[in-house]
Each structure stands twice: as C-alpha cells, then as structure tokens.
Design a protein around this motif. Structure first.
Motif, PDB file in Angstrom:
ATOM      1  N   PRO A   1       0.735  -1.617   0.272  1.00 49.99           N
ATOM      2  CA  PRO A   1       0.025  -0.185   0.425  1.00 49.99           C
ATOM      3  C   PRO A   1       0.880   1.102  -0.329  1.00 49.99           C
ATOM      4  CG  PRO A   1      -1.206  -1.483   1.816  1.00 49.99           C
ATOM      5  CD  PRO A   1       0.163  -2.127   1.110  1.00 49.99           C
ATOM      6  N   ASP A   2       2.183   0.965   0.398  1.00 53.99           N
ATOM      7  CA  ASP A   2       2.891   2.391   0.357  1.00 53.99           C
ATOM      8  C   ASP A   2       3.470   3.029  -0.879  1.00 53.99           C
ATOM      9  OD1 ASP A   2       4.627   4.604   1.067  1.00 53.99           O
ATOM     10  OD2 ASP A   2       5.865   3.857   2.749  1.00 53.99           O
ATOM     11  N   VAL A   3       2.579   3.171  -1.655  1.00 53.45           N
ATOM     12  CA  VAL A   3       3.435   3.159  -3.364  1.00 53.45           C
ATOM     13  C   VAL A   3       4.917   3.556  -2.604  1.00 53.45           C
ATOM     14  CG1 VAL A   3       2.587   4.200  -5.776  1.00 53.45           C
ATOM     15  CG2 VAL A   3       1.075   3.650  -3.854  1.00 53.45           C
ATOM     16  N   MET A   4       5.168   4.629  -2.534  1.00 52.60           N
ATOM     17  CA  MET A   4       6.692   5.596  -2.260  1.00 52.60           C
ATOM     18  C   MET A   4       7.435   4.236  -2.024  1.00 52.60           C
ATOM     19  SD  MET A   4       8.270   8.068  -2.821  1.00 52.60           S
ATOM     20  CE  MET A   4      10.238   8.887  -3.262  1.00 52.60           C
ATOM     21  N   THR A   5       6.910   3.063  -1.315  1.00 50.29           N
ATOM     22  CA  THR A   5       8.303   2.667  -0.537  1.00 50.29           C
ATOM     23  C   THR A   5       8.205   1.564  -2.268  1.00 50.29           C
ATOM     24  OG1 THR A   5       7.842   3.325   1.421  1.00 50.29           O
ATOM     25  CG2 THR A   5       8.625   0.331   0.622  1.00 50.29           C
ATOM     26  N   GLY A   6       7.921   1.043  -2.680  1.00 52.29           N
ATOM     27  CA  GLY A   6       6.990   0.158  -4.025  1.00 52.29           C
ATOM     28  C   GLY A   6       7.717   1.064  -5.232  1.00 52.29           C
ATOM     29  N   ALA A   7       7.607   2.080  -5.833  1.00 57.84           N
ATOM     30  CA  ALA A   7       8.126   3.225  -6.078  1.00 57.84           C
ATOM     31  C   ALA A   7       9.791   2.474  -6.215  1.00 57.84           C
ATOM     32  CB  ALA A   7       8.097   3.804  -6.315  1.00 57.84           C
ATOM     33  N   LEU A   8      10.301   3.145  -4.940  1.00 54.53           N
ATOM     34  CA  LEU A   8      11.936   3.125  -4.365  1.00 54.53           C
ATOM     35  C   LEU A   8      12.701   2.010  -4.391  1.00 54.53           C
ATOM     36  CD1 LEU A   8      11.684   5.566  -1.736  1.00 54.53           C
ATOM     37  CD2 LEU A   8      12.559   6.006  -4.452  1.00 54.53           C
ATOM     38  N   GLY A   9      11.407   0.745  -4.239  1.00 51.19           N
ATOM     39  CA  GLY A   9      12.017  -0.298  -4.378  1.00 51.19           C
ATOM     40  C   GLY A   9      12.072  -0.508  -5.670  1.00 51.19           C
ATOM     41  N   ILE A  10      11.191  -0.729  -7.081  1.00 53.92           N
ATOM     42  CA  ILE A  10      11.910  -1.560  -7.889  1.00 53.92           C
ATOM     43  C   ILE A  10      12.379  -0.531  -8.497  1.00 53.92           C
ATOM     44  CG2 ILE A  10       9.930   0.468  -9.121  1.00 53.92           C
ATOM     45  CD1 ILE A  10       9.990  -3.078  -8.921  1.00 53.92           C
ATOM     46  N   LEU A  11      12.523   0.026  -8.309  1.00 56.45           N
ATOM     47  CA  LEU A  11      13.693   1.215  -8.953  1.00 56.45           C
ATOM     48  C   LEU A  11      15.167   0.901  -8.287  1.00 56.45           C
ATOM     49  CD1 LEU A  11      14.305   4.222 -10.715  1.00 56.45           C
ATOM     50  CD2 LEU A  11      14.661   5.019  -8.531  1.00 56.45           C
ATOM     51  N   GLY A  12      14.973   0.657  -7.199  1.00 53.14           N
ATOM     52  CA  GLY A  12      16.186  -0.055  -7.140  1.00 53.14           C
ATOM     53  C   GLY A  12      16.579  -1.259  -7.665  1.00 53.14           C
ATOM     54  N   MET A  13      15.750  -2.695  -7.920  1.00 57.92           N
ATOM     55  CA  MET A  13      16.011  -3.515  -7.854  1.00 57.92           C
ATOM     56  C   MET A  13      15.927  -3.090  -9.798  1.00 57.92           C
ATOM     57  SD  MET A  13      15.003  -6.553  -6.490  1.00 57.92           S
ATOM     58  CE  MET A  13      16.321  -5.836  -5.616  1.00 57.92           C
ATOM     59  N   ALA A  14      15.782  -2.435 -10.420  1.00 60.98           N
ATOM     60  CA  ALA A  14      16.015  -2.328 -12.170  1.00 60.98           C
ATOM     61  C   ALA A  14      18.328  -1.941 -12.270  1.00 60.98           C
ATOM     62  CB  ALA A  14      15.067  -1.377 -12.457  1.00 60.98           C
ATOM     63  N   LEU A  15      18.061  -1.178 -11.076  1.00 60.75           N
ATOM     64  CA  LEU A  15      19.764  -1.106 -11.395  1.00 60.75           C
ATOM     65  C   LEU A  15      20.439  -2.109 -10.427  1.00 60.75           C
ATOM     66  CD1 LEU A  15      19.939   2.247  -9.919  1.00 60.75           C
ATOM     67  CD2 LEU A  15      19.759   1.988 -12.002  1.00 60.75           C
ATOM     68  N   VAL A  16      19.835  -2.737  -9.356  1.00 58.76           N
ATOM     69  CA  VAL A  16      20.639  -3.880  -9.340  1.00 58.76           C
ATOM     70  C   VAL A  16      20.342  -5.474 -10.078  1.00 58.76           C
ATOM     71  CG1 VAL A  16      20.169  -6.297  -7.434  1.00 58.76           C
ATOM     72  CG2 VAL A  16      20.159  -3.590  -6.712  1.00 58.76           C
ATOM     73  N   SER A  17      19.560  -5.040 -11.018  1.00 58.29           N
ATOM     74  CA  SER A  17      19.458  -6.680 -11.929  1.00 58.29           C
ATOM     75  C   SER A  17      21.285  -5.733 -13.090  1.00 58.29           C
ATOM     76  CB  SER A  17      18.767  -6.119 -12.689  1.00 58.29           C
ATOM     77  OG  SER A  17      18.351  -6.693 -13.893  1.00 58.29           O
ATOM     78  N   VAL A  18      21.746  -4.791 -12.947  1.00 57.56           N
ATOM     79  CA  VAL A  18      23.461  -4.961 -14.286  1.00 57.56           C
ATOM     80  C   VAL A  18      23.941  -5.967 -13.449  1.00 57.56           C
ATOM     81  CG1 VAL A  18      24.973  -2.694 -15.188  1.00 57.56           C
ATOM     82  CG2 VAL A  18      22.485  -2.750 -14.811  1.00 57.56           C
ATOM     83  N   PRO A  19      24.380  -5.754 -11.733  1.00 59.39           N
ATOM     84  CA  PRO A  19      25.427  -6.100 -11.318  1.00 59.39           C
ATOM     85  C   PRO A  19      24.892  -7.984 -11.637  1.00 59.39           C
ATOM     86  CG  PRO A  19      24.404  -4.380  -9.617  1.00 59.39           C
ATOM     87  CD  PRO A  19      24.134  -4.602 -11.256  1.00 59.39           C
ATOM     88  N   VAL A  20      23.633  -8.109 -11.582  1.00 62.51           N
ATOM     89  CA  VAL A  20      23.509  -9.144 -11.235  1.00 62.51           C
ATOM     90  C   VAL A  20      23.941 -10.602 -12.905  1.00 62.51           C
ATOM     91  CG1 VAL A  20      21.377 -11.581 -11.017  1.00 62.51           C
ATOM     92  CG2 VAL A  20      21.893  -9.345  -9.123  1.00 62.51           C
ATOM     93  N   THR A  21      22.711  -9.599 -13.415  1.00 64.51           N
ATOM     94  CA  THR A  21      22.946  -9.341 -14.816  1.00 64.51           C
ATOM     95  C   THR A  21      24.603 -10.439 -15.554  1.00 64.51           C
ATOM     96  OG1 THR A  21      21.308  -9.205 -15.539  1.00 64.51           O
ATOM     97  CG2 THR A  21      21.716 -10.322 -17.113  1.00 64.51           C
ATOM     98  N   SER A  22      25.518  -8.921 -15.573  1.00 60.61           N
ATOM     99  CA  SER A  22      26.805  -8.913 -15.840  1.00 60.61           C
ATOM    100  C   SER A  22      27.879  -9.464 -15.091  1.00 60.61           C
ATOM    101  CB  SER A  22      27.469  -7.652 -15.306  1.00 60.61           C
ATOM    102  OG  SER A  22      28.673  -7.418 -15.638  1.00 60.61           O
TER     103      SER A  22
END
Length: 460
Positions: free
Chosen positions: A164-185
């Motif tokens: 329900p806390d949309v701000m937390t979710g939005a920041l979290g999914i933004l962080g996951m998008a950035l984390v995806s780079v080193p994991v894939t690499s």
C-alpha cells in the motif's frame, strides 16, 4: 554442517544468482500493471486505463525483444558492448523514475507516465532477450534450476513492491532495476570464458523446420491461457498468480535435488502437459472458485514457461547456436496470443465461452505432444521405453557394484556414450581437471589404466 551448507551454496552460486536475476526481471515485468491498476488508472489516457494497460505494456516488450535481437546480430555480434549490456536495466530504471515522482506528489502528465512505463516494457523485453541468450550457453539442468528458482525469487520479492505504501514500492522497484545490472553482468562474465556468448544464428532452414510446431503450440496454449484468464479475471492478481507459479517450481526444484543428474527433460515434459491441461479445463468443468482456478492456470502457465524455454535453450546449447531468435519468437508469440485471446474473450457470447476454452485447450495440448515428443527422445512403443529403462538400471547396477559416487556415475555414463573429457566438462559445467580426476578414479575402480582400456572393456 555449516561448512557443508556453504560449500553447497557455492556450487550452486550461478544458479542462485541467475534465479534471483530472472526473479527481478519478473518483478520489473509485473509491477507496472499493478501500479497502473491500483494507483494511476484514474489519471491515465482512457484507452490504457485499468485492464487495457497490460496490452500497451506488452507492445513495448515485443518491440524491445525485436530491437535487442537486431542489435546483437548487427551492431554487437561479439556481445562485448558494455552499453548494450546495461541498456535494458537502465531503460527500466529510467521508466520507474516517473512513478517515483508521481508518488512524491509531482504532477506527471498522463502521456509522460505512459511513455515512461512503455520504456519499462522496452527494457523488460530487452532484458528477457539478454537472459534467454545466457541460458542458451549453460547446461540445460542449470537452466531449469535457475528458471524454477526465479519463480521462488519473484514470489518473495514482488510483495515488497505491491505494498500500500506506493512510494516505498516505487523506490524499491527502481532499486531492483539498478541491481539487475551487476547480477546479469556477473552471470554472463562467470560463464563467458567457458561458453562464449557470441553464438551464431541457427541455419534458417533448420530454424523454421525445427521450431514450426513448437511455435504453433506456443500460440495455441498462450491463446487458451488468455481465454482461461478471461474467465477468472485474475490474471494479474499477485496472490493467486504468485502461489500458482511458485508451487510447481518448488516441485521441480525438489525433484532436481532428489534425482540430481538423472532429472531430464522427459520428466519435465511428463509434469508439464497434464498440469497445463488441468489448469485450463479446471476453469471450465470443475466449478472451482475463481481464485482457485487462477492458481491452477498460473501453475500450468509457469510449467509451460519452464518447459518451452528449457527446450529452446537446450537446443541452442547442444547446437552451439544462439537461443535468442527462438526464445524471442516464443516470448513475442505468447504475449500476442494471450492478449488477442483476452480481447476476443470479451466479445464472445457468455454461453459459448466454456466450449471455446475447452476446445482450444485440448487442441493446444495435442499439438504440444506432437511438437515436443520428438525432442525428448520418447519412442512410440513400450518396448523402446523398456529398453532405455533396462539400460539405465544396468548402468546404475554397474556403478553401484564398483562403488562409484553419484558424480562418478554420471561421468561413467557419459564416457560410455563416447564423450570426450572436454565434452563432459562442458555438459556438467565442471573443469577439465575435475573430469580427469573423476575418470582416474573410475578407471581404478574398473581395473583399467586408460581411456583406451576403458573403451575396450565396454566395447561389447
């Protein structure tokens, strides 16, 4: 005890990291629909509001798939461009900035928000192409483990962002998008020295001939799934789809753990098609609550994904060609077929819907048998199956009598198939030195001193 657990985790590090990476991809792929339906649909352009939004996002995914495949086989044939490596995740991250701003109270025009989330669709499509190419370069059993584990990772991660806390979710999914780079690499670099990513396109004639029935099955099953999802109207519900996708994945992981190297695609095939059929027909004939029906549908669809992508990646691994063209075709066809089915479902008279769903389901599973049976080496007669089973038992008996370990038994069987040490190293994803050590112990236990003596012993 702790040391053994840590050693086991280290041996499975590639599988775990790849599973987490694809789990992140699945969250990136699903979160925009939740955000639009739960938060933004009242402000969106009318046609893309609410339940229509997923079609808009899917268009972005298909376009992203096409762009990435084209770039890999024109601009970056060696797959060494850092820009192309990080572009998918950065596109997702850039797209998620708009929801973050919206959550902060910054006015974001509807067309800008839709453009940003369409960019997420582009990034997600490109990220999928990136992962499917990677899975075509590692042994099939590791592909299966990582894909199955990705549903577990998705099940654990997605609730953090669907809060329900949309701000937390939005920041979290933004962080996951950035984390995806080193994991894939990390995953790609971990395997690049053993399995180069720069694989060629499969021959056009072979590609069409080998994949024609497979693509037909994908279209039919995804269409049937779309019709079934239309009946439940819960295809994007996090709870129902989450449980449906994670349960069969856990079963697969447990079977792989129990059977080890003896788990093959035939077992996956035997698990998948009945579950897919039960998921589709259960909606029509069993009279189950809609939430239960959606769990069954999602379970069938997750098994469909595991089956299809393991087949595609296994074929690429064995032929030393790129998995991207076939994988991208499968993904695009599945997206388009499911979306078309949902649109047509709404146009069908209510009384005809169960009949249409059941007919398409039965036809799709029938085509599935025709398309996939030859790829699994399943013969049409019981005697052939019995011969394979007897041979397996005989080899297991020989291995047990001579005191071979589980890994030595696997190497033993591959030696009997005539494979070289290099081929065994590639198939089992272990070093040449480890293969030589296993072979030396096997020779000692059978009383021979060389590969030539070993082959002569089993020549008959």
């Amino acid at each position: 005890m702790v040391e053994r657990m840590l050693a086991a985790l280290r041996r499975q590090e590639l599988v775990l990291r790849a599973g987490i990476g694809v789990g992140i991809y699945r969250c990136l792929h699903e979160w925009p629909v939740w955000f639009n339906d739960e938060v933004y649909h009242g402000s969106a352009v009318e046609f893309f509001a609410g339940p229509n939004f997923f079609m808009f996002l899917d268009i972005g995914k298909v376009v992203g798939l096409g762009i990435y495949v084209a770039l890999c086989f024109t601009v970056d044939k060696s797959r060494k461009s850092d820009g192309l490596m990080i572009a998918p995740s950065l596109l997702c991250a850039a797209g998620f900035l708009a929801p973050v701003l919206f959550s902060l109270g910054v006015p974001v025009p509807p067309i800008i928000m839709l453009g940003a989330l369409f960019g997420v669709g582009l990034g997600v499509g490109m990220l999928f192409a990136q992962w499917i190419e990677f899975f075509g370069t590692i042994p099939p059993i590791k592909t299966l483990q990582a894909l199955a584990f990705s549903y577990v990772a998705r099940f654990l991660l997605l609730p953090l962002f669907d809060s329900p806390d949309v701000m937390t979710g939005a920041l979290g999914i933004l962080g996951m998008a950035l984390v995806s780079v080193p994991v894939t690499s990390w995953c790609i670099q971990r395997t690049a020295t053993v399995f180069p990513m720069s694989r060629n396109l499969p021959p056009s004639g072979t590609f069409v001939r080998r994949n024609g029935l497979l693509f037909l099955f994908v279209v039919l099953f995804a269409f049937a799934y779309g019709l079934g999802s239309g009946m439940t109207d819960l295809s994007h519900a996090p709870l129902e789809t989450g449980w449906g996708k994670v349960m069969p994945s856990l079963i697969v992981l447990l079977l792989v753990l129990r059977l080890g190297d003896r788990f093959d695609r035939t077992i996956l095939y035997a698990l998948s098609l009945p579950l897919m059929l039960a998921g589709l027909l259960g909606v029509v004939f069993l009279g189950l609550p809609m939430s239960v029906s959606q769990v069954l549908l999602s379970a069938g669809f997750s098994m469909f994904h595991l089956l299809i992508y393991v087949v595609v990646c296994s074929d690429a691994f064995q032929s030393h060609t790129s998995a991207m063209p076939a994988g991208a075709c499968v993904r695009a066809l599945a997206l388009v077929a499911a979306d078309v089915a949902i649109v047509l479902f709404k146009a069908l008279p209510v009384g005809t819907r169960p009949t249409v769903v059941s007919a398409v389901a039965i036809v799709s599973i029938g085509v599935g048998f025709a398309a996939l049976m030859p790829r699994f080496g399943i013969e049409g007669t019981r005697s052939a199956t019995d011969l394979v089973r007897d041979k397996r038992r005989e080899l297991e008996g020989l291995a047990a009598v001579h005191g071979l370990s589980a890994r030595e038994s696997t190497v033993f069987e591959l030696l009997l198939e005539g494979k070289t040490a290099a081929q065994i190293s590639e198939e089992l994803f272990i070093s040449n030195g480890a293969v030589r050590a296993h072979c030396s112990r096997i020779y000692d236990k059978f009383g021979v001193h060389s590969r030539k003596d070993f082959d002569a012993l089993f020549e008959s």
